[in-house]
Structures are given as C-alpha cells and as structure tokens.
Enzyme design. Structure first.
Site, PDB file in Angstrom:
ATOM      1  N   GLU A 118      81.006  95.596  50.397  1.00 22.21           N
ATOM      2  CA  GLU A 118      80.954  94.283  51.072  1.00 22.21           C
ATOM      3  C   GLU A 118      80.691  94.421  52.562  1.00 22.21           C
ATOM      4  O   GLU A 118      81.210  93.654  53.367  1.00 22.21           O
ATOM      5  CB  GLU A 118      82.265  93.507  50.859  1.00 22.21           C
ATOM      6  CG  GLU A 118      82.406  92.895  49.514  1.00 22.21           C
ATOM      7  CD  GLU A 118      81.186  92.119  49.078  1.00 22.21           C
ATOM      8  OE1 GLU A 118      80.527  91.523  49.938  1.00 22.21           O
ATOM      9  OE2 GLU A 118      80.876  92.140  47.890  1.00 22.21           O
TER      10      GLU A 118
HETATM   11  C1  FAD Z   1      82.143 101.326  43.854  1.00 25.00           C
HETATM   12  C2  FAD Z   1      81.079 100.529  44.530  1.00 25.00           C
HETATM   13  C3  FAD Z   1      80.864  99.219  44.148  1.00 25.00           C
HETATM   14  C4  FAD Z   1      79.836  98.474  44.736  1.00 25.00           C
HETATM   15  N1  FAD Z   1      79.565  97.214  44.285  1.00 25.00           N
HETATM   16  C5  FAD Z   1      78.436  96.584  44.708  1.00 25.00           C
HETATM   17  C6  FAD Z   1      77.982  95.380  44.099  1.00 25.00           C
HETATM   18  O1  FAD Z   1      78.638  94.829  43.217  1.00 25.00           O
HETATM   19  N2  FAD Z   1      76.809  94.851  44.518  1.00 25.00           N
HETATM   20  C7  FAD Z   1      76.061  95.425  45.484  1.00 25.00           C
HETATM   21  O2  FAD Z   1      74.998  94.914  45.807  1.00 25.00           O
HETATM   22  N3  FAD Z   1      76.460  96.563  46.108  1.00 25.00           N
HETATM   23  C8  FAD Z   1      77.620  97.158  45.737  1.00 25.00           C
HETATM   24  N4  FAD Z   1      78.024  98.323  46.332  1.00 25.00           N
HETATM   25  C9  FAD Z   1      77.240  98.859  47.436  1.00 25.00           C
HETATM   26  C10 FAD Z   1      77.965  98.749  48.763  1.00 25.00           C
HETATM   27  O3  FAD Z   1      78.065  97.410  49.171  1.00 25.00           O
HETATM   28  C11 FAD Z   1      77.189  99.631  49.766  1.00 25.00           C
HETATM   29  O4  FAD Z   1      77.463 100.970  49.392  1.00 25.00           O
HETATM   30  C12 FAD Z   1      77.592  99.358  51.189  1.00 25.00           C
HETATM   31  O5  FAD Z   1      77.130  98.096  51.590  1.00 25.00           O
HETATM   32  C13 FAD Z   1      77.036 100.396  52.172  1.00 25.00           C
HETATM   33  O6  FAD Z   1      75.692 100.668  51.914  1.00 25.00           O
HETATM   34  P1  FAD Z   1      75.220 102.181  51.764  1.00 25.00           P
HETATM   35  O7  FAD Z   1      76.111 102.819  50.776  1.00 25.00           O
HETATM   36  O8  FAD Z   1      73.767 102.212  51.476  1.00 25.00           O
HETATM   37  O9  FAD Z   1      75.476 102.829  53.165  1.00 25.00           O
HETATM   38  P2  FAD Z   1      74.494 102.836  54.425  1.00 25.00           P
HETATM   39  O10 FAD Z   1      73.954 101.479  54.666  1.00 25.00           O
HETATM   40  O11 FAD Z   1      73.550 103.943  54.264  1.00 25.00           O
HETATM   41  O12 FAD Z   1      75.517 103.174  55.589  1.00 25.00           O
HETATM   42  C14 FAD Z   1      76.066 104.478  55.799  1.00 25.00           C
HETATM   43  C15 FAD Z   1      76.962 104.459  57.020  1.00 25.00           C
HETATM   44  O13 FAD Z   1      76.216 104.086  58.180  1.00 25.00           O
HETATM   45  C16 FAD Z   1      76.758 102.951  58.811  1.00 25.00           C
HETATM   46  N5  FAD Z   1      75.687 102.067  59.253  1.00 25.00           N
HETATM   47  C17 FAD Z   1      74.600 101.692  58.561  1.00 25.00           C
HETATM   48  N6  FAD Z   1      73.857 100.851  59.283  1.00 25.00           N
HETATM   49  C18 FAD Z   1      74.473 100.673  60.448  1.00 25.00           C
HETATM   50  C19 FAD Z   1      74.225  99.895  61.594  1.00 25.00           C
HETATM   51  N7  FAD Z   1      73.165  99.104  61.683  1.00 25.00           N
HETATM   52  N8  FAD Z   1      75.096  99.949  62.602  1.00 25.00           N
HETATM   53  C20 FAD Z   1      76.198 100.722  62.520  1.00 25.00           C
HETATM   54  N9  FAD Z   1      76.496 101.468  61.463  1.00 25.00           N
HETATM   55  C21 FAD Z   1      75.662 101.442  60.435  1.00 25.00           C
HETATM   56  C22 FAD Z   1      77.626 102.274  57.758  1.00 25.00           C
HETATM   57  O14 FAD Z   1      78.688 101.556  58.324  1.00 25.00           O
HETATM   58  C23 FAD Z   1      78.112 103.452  56.930  1.00 25.00           C
HETATM   59  O15 FAD Z   1      79.258 103.988  57.509  1.00 25.00           O
HETATM   60  C24 FAD Z   1      79.056  99.050  45.776  1.00 25.00           C
HETATM   61  C25 FAD Z   1      79.320 100.359  46.188  1.00 25.00           C
HETATM   62  C26 FAD Z   1      80.286 101.108  45.563  1.00 25.00           C
HETATM   63  C27 FAD Z   1      80.483 102.536  45.985  1.00 25.00           C
END
Ligand code: FAD
Length: 595
Positions: free
Chosen positions: A441
C-alpha cells in the site's frame, strides 16, 4: 501459543470516554448506530475472532496456501471460517443498505478489522480487499455496474482484488504496461498483461473474484495520466447476476513469502480478458485512490492489531516466566525465582508495546470518527474539515503504526527470550506477518513523501491547520492545571518544535525537493509521535479523574503508560528534530557509484 482476547474494555474507553461515539448516531443514516449497538456488534465480533479465526492463525501459517494447475487453495479451515464470517454479515457491515449492506459507521468497522487482524491477519486480507473493491465501485461505478457487482461483494459470495503492481512497477505506477483495447461495445475493453503480488488474486473462498485492474488504454497518454481502472471478473457475469463463462484471467503462480502465508499472493495473467471501464478513461489513479486511501488506513490497523496480540502474549509470558530476582530484593521469595515482569528492562519493553498499541488505537479511532463525519455530516464545512484531517493523517497512520508494529512484535520476541525464536510459541510469526505492513500500500518512505510533498502544502497548509489548531487549543486550555503539567508540558514543547520544523521543511523543500525528501520519514515519525503524545495527555486527564473507582487498576495502567510515553517515547522527537534540521547534504553528496 500466542494469546488473544478482544480488548473490549479498551474499545469502550475509546468510544465512550476519550471520544463520544454517541455523536455518530446524530448523523443522518447512522441513527441506529447507538453505543449499545456498537457494544453488541463488538461482542459478537470478539467471539468470532477469538473462537473461529484465532485458532486458524498458526495452522494457516504452517500450512500456507497451495497452488496446483492454476488452482489456489487456502489452508484447512479457512473456507469454513469464511462462510461463517460471511453468513454473520461481517462483509456487509459498512456497506450501503441499497446493496444489502448494514450501513454501520466506519468507526465500528475499524474496530472489527483490528480484531480480525489480531486474530488472523492472513484471513483478514480476503474481506479487506473485497471491501476496497466495493468502495471503488460504489464511488465510481455506473448504476449498472453497481447493480451487477455490489450485492455479491457485500454478501461476500464474491471477493475483490486490487491489481496495480507489475514486475517493472511497484511505487512508480506510471510504468504500467497492462493494456486495454476497446472491444467494440462502449466501456468494454480487452485487458492483456501481467500483474504480480496480487493479494487474494486467486483462492477457493468465493464463487467469483472481481479484479480491479489498472491498465493503459491503447493510444492513451504516457505515464500516470494515461492509466485507467477496469473491473475484470474471474467469471463473466450475466445480466441476471448469474455466473457466465470463465474470463481470460489466470493465476500463474503464488509467492512464497516471509509472512501472511495463508494470504494468497498471486501472479495474475490477463489474456484479452473482458474488462469494464470504472469511472473516466485516463483517470484511473483517482478512482484507485479511493481504494488505496481506505486500504492504507486498513494497513495501519493491521499493524496496531499485531502489536496488540504481541502485547497480550508477552504480558502473559512476563507474568509467568520465572527468571532471576528483582534487583531491589526478592518479590516472590516462595518461588524459585521472580517473574520476569519485575525487571526494569522487561517493563521497558512491555510499556513500549502498550504505549504504542493503545496510542495507535486512539489515533486510529480519532481518524475513523472523522471518516464517518466526512461521509455523513450535513454541514459541508464539517465534511471538508474531516476530509482534510483524514488526508493529513492517513500516511501517518499507515507508516507510523506499522513501523511501531514491527518494533512491538520484535520486542514481544525479546520478552520471550530464546523461546520467542521458536516457532511453536507463535511470536516469530507476528514479526514476520507485521513486516509486510511497512511495505505494501505504498512503502512507508512513500507515505512520508505523501505527507511532506502533497499533504503539507495542500490548500496552503489547510490540512495541517486541521491538526495544529485543535491541539494547540486543547493544550493552552490546560496550561494552568497543575495536575496535568507533567503531560501537557512535554507535548507542548514537542508540538512547538514540530511547528518550527514544519516551516523549515516547507521552506527548504521549496528551494530543493531533495531537502523535503531527506526530511520526510523523520518528519512523519515526529508528527505521529506528537499526535500520539497529545492523545496520551488526553487519556491521562481522563484517568486522573477515575482512579478511585472499581476500575482503579485500569486507569492506573493508563496513567502510568501516559507517564512512560512522556518520559521515554516522546523524547525520541528530540533526535528526529535534529535529524530533520541536518538536511539533505550528508545523504546526497556521495555518488551512486561510490556506495
Ligand atoms: C505480500 C504482498 C502483497 C501485496 N499485495 C498487493 C496487491 O494486492 N495489489 C497490488 O497491486 N500490489 C500488491 N503488493 C505490491 C506492493 O504494493 C509493492 O510491493 C509496493 O508498493 C512497493 O513496490 P515495489 O515492491 O516494486 O518496490 P519499489 O517501488 O521498487 O521500491 C523499492 C524501495 O524504494 C523506495 N522508493 C521507490 N520509489 C521511491 C521514490 N520515488 N522516492 C523514495 N523512495 C522510493 C521504496 O520506498 C522502497 O523502499 C503486494 C506486495 C506484497 C509483498
């Protein structure tokens, strides 16, 4: 084994002593939501959570979900528990009576959600996601879409999902590649693409799954402005509401995760699946935010919920476990050793957990009451005020409550010593389960950017004033009360410094956005700690007046925790304020290649 009893006395304290839930019944549509109804619903919910959901928490963790030939099965007992949950009307609690809902206040739903997640967070994911889908369709759907999808989401025979994430995009949804091609009929599209990490994306609990999918209409604008939102059911729905053939939606696999193992996290492939535009074309993010804002508050509640279970379990253990003697002399000379609750360090950990959890619940209740006012207050100015307050507090609730939950569950393990590390005690599961709340989220760092970059400057600081003004007024009114000085003074000091750093961050952030980014996480935490400090001061005021009655122990607990908060939690803001003022330079000067 972990321990969980729904904290009903805590709920009564919040609803009837700290806040006045009776006010809700004066709002149009909430006439039936009297304090008695709250109490009855919470008691029933407590039974279900303690007797049905909680016993499945550990077995669900051990067994996890399974995936075979495109079929996902939830752990043993989940389907039966879900049927009971749905038959009990729990999926319909806050939903619109027009679609079969009970139309009860969000404040009640918040407390029920907390109980569900405390008992079994994985289980709570399924109805949680459905409620988000319900909200998005209720807010943005056409009359026909509402008729078609809402009644089954409300009665829980269908569930919902939120499909945003793709392999190349998590935070940065502008990179979405899933595409939508017009299918010839107005509003109908063929959806093709792969979504990952989709919670409740496939499972065996419901007859149908209603996916809400972010996709790009072919030929639409690039980036975030070209994203639209679609309703994509697993089974097509006939006009009479019955199920039609299978849509082009398949689960490719499920993830093997650190925690919430009984919640299916799926890769979902859309292959020319029939989808229906929800809301306006290219304005999908706006519609999705309806779902995400509610979900962010829900994730904050998950954090609070796990903190509660960890606290209850650790409290019991600390009373029972006999190790060593109290430093100032034996407390239980007839026993081979004193219980570990006599040790200052164990008390430090327990009180931190208690302060975090009860403070979090007060903060969440404050926001949930605003949610009800924002939706129902007949006065537009009151609705706007409540809405501003929710907007401001949502990232704080999401991020601070989940950071604290991870800390609290970890402290729970520490109180258990080596036994905390052993699976059968259940404490390590709470740590693993809580960890995801800081990530999904919108990772907590993103919440901080939302606070500093969007909410802080919004309407020339109007959102901030919705917090600063009432808190300032409350503190000033109590400056002359000697018995409250030990609470009011530390909060007043931290509150003053929060206002100063707010001005500093706003000013420096305007000149250089990295300055705002560098301050964001610590600013959010400082803000949250001050907000919680204000509520602990209010709690202390109530407790001071009720120390003499039958429930003296309960109020003593409140007062001692408020004192602990002022002495040992709120001072964390001192470091945070220093860090915020330190600025971006020390973070930004090193070239990426030099790391
Ligand atoms: C168990 C689980 C359930 C989930 N359920 C859902 C779901 O139901 N539906 C859905 O759509 N998604 C879901 N997700 C996905 C989840 O919302 C994403 O993993 C999350 O939004 C982060 O995206 P990412 O993993 O690609 O990380 P990234 O976007 O790659 O981020 C990696 C790190 O970099 C930081 N970062 C990235 N961009 C910036 C920025 N612009 N400024 C500062 N810091 C930044 C982030 O804070 C994070 O610490 C789920 C994930 C998991 C693991």
């Amino acid at each position: 084994m972990t321990t969980y009893k729904a904290p009903l006395r805590e709920y009564r304290f919040l609803l009837q002593e700290l806040f006045d839930v009776g006010e809700l019944a004066k709002l149009p549509g909430y006439e039936d939501a009297t304090p008695d109804v709250f109490e009855q619903v919470l008691e029933e919910g407590a039974k279900l959570c303690e007797e049905v959901l909680f016993p499945l928490n550990r077995s669900g963790d051990e067994e996890g979900c399974t995936f075979e030939n495109g079929v996902v099965r939830t752990p043993k007992g989940f389907k039966e528990a879900y049927d009971l949950f749905r038959q009990g009307g729990w999926t319909a609690l806050v939903c619109d009576p027009e679609y079969g809902g009970q139309g009860l206040p969000h404040t009640l739903q918040f407390l029920v959600e907390e109980m569900v997640s405390s008992a079994n967070m994985s289980f709570g994911m399924y109805p949680g996601l459905s409620n988000g889908a319900y909200r998005a369709i209720w807010h943005h759907g056409s009359a026909a879409q509402k008729r078609k999808f809402l009644p089954r989401l409300v009665d829980g025979s269908w569930s919902g999902t939120m499909c945003l994430t793709e392999p190349q995009c998590g935070t940065d949804l502008g990179q979405i590649r899933t595409r939508a091609e017009p299918a010839g009929t107005d509003g109908v599209y063929k959806i093709t693409g792969t979504k990952i990490f989709i919670s409740a994306g496939e499972h065996d609990l419901t007859d149908n799954i209603v996916h809400l999918v972010l996709a790009r209409i072919v030929g639409g604008p690039p980036g975030i402005r070209g994203i639209s939102l679609f309703i994509v059911p697993k089974f097509l729905v006939k006009d009479d509401g019955g199920l039609g053939p299978r849509n082009g939606v398949r689960c490719g696999s499920i993830e093997h995760k650190m925690g919430i193992k009984a919640s299916a996290t799926c890769v979902i492939n859309f292959e020319e699946a029939e989808g229906y535009l929800l809301g306006e074309a290219h304005k999908g993010m706006r519609a999705m935010f309806t779902m995400m804002n509610a979900a962010r508050l829900g994730v904050g509640l998950q954090g609070l919920a796990l903190g509660e279970t960890a606290y209850q379990t650790a409290r019991q253990y600390a009373q029972d476990r006999l190790q060593g003697r109290a430093l100032a002399g034996d407390k239980f000379p007839d026993k081979p050793a004193d219980p570990i609750i006599v040790h200052p360090d164990v008390r430090r950990m327990l009180l931190t957990m208690k302060a975090y959890t009860e403070g979090a619940r007060a903060l969440a209740a404050w926001v949930s009451l605003a949610l009800d006012r924002a939706e129902r207050d007949p006065d537009p100015a009151a609705r706007e005020e409540a809405d501003d307050f929710i907007g401001l507090m949502t990232p704080i609730i999401k991020a601070m409550l989940t950071d604290n939950a991870f800390a609290a569950t970890n402290l729970g393990v520490q109180i258990f010593g080596g036994h905390g590390y052993i699976r059968e005690w259940g404490m390590e599961q709470l740590v693993r389960d809580s960890r995801i709340t800081m990530l999904y989220e919108g990772a907590n760092g993103i919440q901080a950017l939302d606070l500093v970059g969007r909410k802080m400057p919004m309407h020339n600081g109007r959102l901030l004033r919705r917090f600063f003004h009432p808190v300032d007024a409350w503190l000033r009114q109590r400056l002359e009360k000697p018995e409250l000085q030990e609470f009011v003074m530390p909060v007043m000091k931290a509150f003053g410094r929060l206002q100063q750093v707010t001005a500093l961050v706003a000013q420096k952030g305007m000149a250089d956005p990295d300055e705002a980014g560098a301050a964001a996480s610590e600013y959010l935490r400082a803000f949250g700690l001050v907000a919680m400090g204000y509520l602990w001061a209010r709690i202390a005021e109530i407790a001071l007046g009720r120390l003499g009655g039958d429930e003296a122990l309960f109020y003593k607990g409140k007062l001692a925790t408020a004192r602990f908060y002022m002495a040992r939690v709120l001072p964390e803001t001192n470091t945070l304020f220093v860090n915020i003022a330190a600025g971006a330079k020390s973070l930004m000067e090193l070239e990426a290649e030099a790391f």
